[in-house]
Design an enzyme around this catalytic site. Structure first.
Site, PDB file in Angstrom:
ATOM      1  N   ASP A   1      -0.327   5.041   1.050  1.00  0.00           N
ATOM      2  CA  ASP A   1      -0.595   5.990   2.131  1.00  0.00           C
ATOM      3  C   ASP A   1      -0.491   5.325   3.495  1.00  0.00           C
ATOM      4  OD1 ASP A   1      -1.605   8.552   0.685  1.00  0.00           O
ATOM      5  OD2 ASP A   1      -2.661   6.910  -0.299  1.00  0.00           O
TER       6      ASP A   1
ATOM      7  N   ASP B   1       0.858  -1.180   0.000  1.00  0.00           N
ATOM      8  CA  ASP B   1       0.000   0.000   0.000  1.00  0.00           C
ATOM      9  C   ASP B   1       0.901   1.240   0.000  1.00  0.00           C
ATOM     10  OD1 ASP B   1      -2.345   1.632   0.413  1.00  0.00           O
ATOM     11  OD2 ASP B   1      -1.828   1.721   2.538  1.00  0.00           O
TER      12      ASP B   1
END
Length: 282
Positions: free
Chosen positions: A83, A81
């Site tokens: 963020d 991922d």
């Protein structure tokens, strides 16, 4: 937990006292030495797993049970991922700050990452609030606010050294993933594309949303493209929309994650940086 797994302890504050306590709690016959902030405890009692993990968290130690012979070079792909995982910020919250809307947007983001809101619906609602914002605000966030998570550069260097491909998949935006790809020499990226007309955000996203299920599908597609087995893939994330890809990977790691993610992930990093991923394995 299989009987032959070892307990890997990691922490910036790891010391013999913590290692001794956790080794005894795990039922190990011997207390290992600490090397490079890591202790590998063998001969653990599988029945002690949960009590060890709970006590380790209280001591500020990342504790994970891993196969003793597993090497980082055995893997072929890391899927991460963006963020609050590869980077320290939530990009959409910082972009919203340019509109004076960070508190409202950040509250929606937090609820979405905890799994309390539908991700696709919440993303569209947040993006709609950005309508009219100059595209230059995205550059301002990238240049002034975006910081890599501690250990990120080391993890990427380890991937290159051991021939492990790195894929960044994000429910955020291509504006940021593509720039990170170029800056960090990432192998693959996937994210949502913000619509921009006449230099301003329209408040809409182009195409299908990269949500939790899309992340899972992207992981599978890349795994099959590379000819890898499921156990040769590591996935790393922090939010509820990462749960599907964490479950699909051979090693799913909750990194500084929300409680709902920590509760379901087999591997957890709460205090160490991303460089601790390589150190889980030989």
């Amino acid at each position: 937990m299989s009987a032959n797994q070892i307990l890997v302890l990691q922490s910036p504050r790891l010391d013999p006292t913590r290692v001794t306590e956790l080794s005894i709690l795990a039922g190990a016959a011997n207390v290992p030495a600490i090397h490079d902030g890591v202790a590998r405890v063998s001969g653990c009692n599988p029945a002690r797993r949960e009590v060890v993990l709970e006590r380790a968290a209280a001591l500020g130690v990342d504790a994970n049970f891993v196969d003793p012979e597993r090497r980082f070079a055995d893997f072929g792909l890391v899927v991460s991922d963006m963020d609050s995982t590869l980077i320290t910020i939530e990009c959409i919250d910082e972009v919203a700050d340019m509109q004076g809307l960070k508190p409202q947007v950040a509250a929606i983001t937090e609820r979405s990452m905890r799994g309390e809101l539908d991700f696709t619906q919440s993303l569209r609602e947040r993006v709609a609030l950005l309508a009219g914002l100059p595209e230059a605000a995205l550059a301002q966030v990238y240049e002034q606010r975006l910081q890599l998570m501690p250990g990120a550069r080391e993890l990427l260097a380890d991937c290159r050294e051991y021939g492990v491909k790195f894929m960044l998949v994000s429910g955020g935006f291509t504006y940021f993933t593509e720039r990170l790809k170029a800056e960090l020499n990432l192998d693959y990226t996937a994210a949502n594309q913000l619509e921009v007309v006449d230099g301003k955000l329209t408040g809409r996203v182009l195409g299908d949303i990269v949500d939790g299920e899309a992340k899972r599908r992207l992981l599978i597609a890349k795994r099959e493209e590379l000819g890898l087995r499921p156990d040769q893939v590591i996935a790393v994330g922090d939010g509820a929309n990462d749960l599907n890809m964490l479950a699909e990977a051979g090693v799913g790691i909750a990194a500084h994650a929300k409680p709902v993610v920590r509760a379901q992930a087999a591997y957890r990093l709460n205090v160490c940086g991303l460089d601790a991923i390589r150190k889980l394995f030989l």
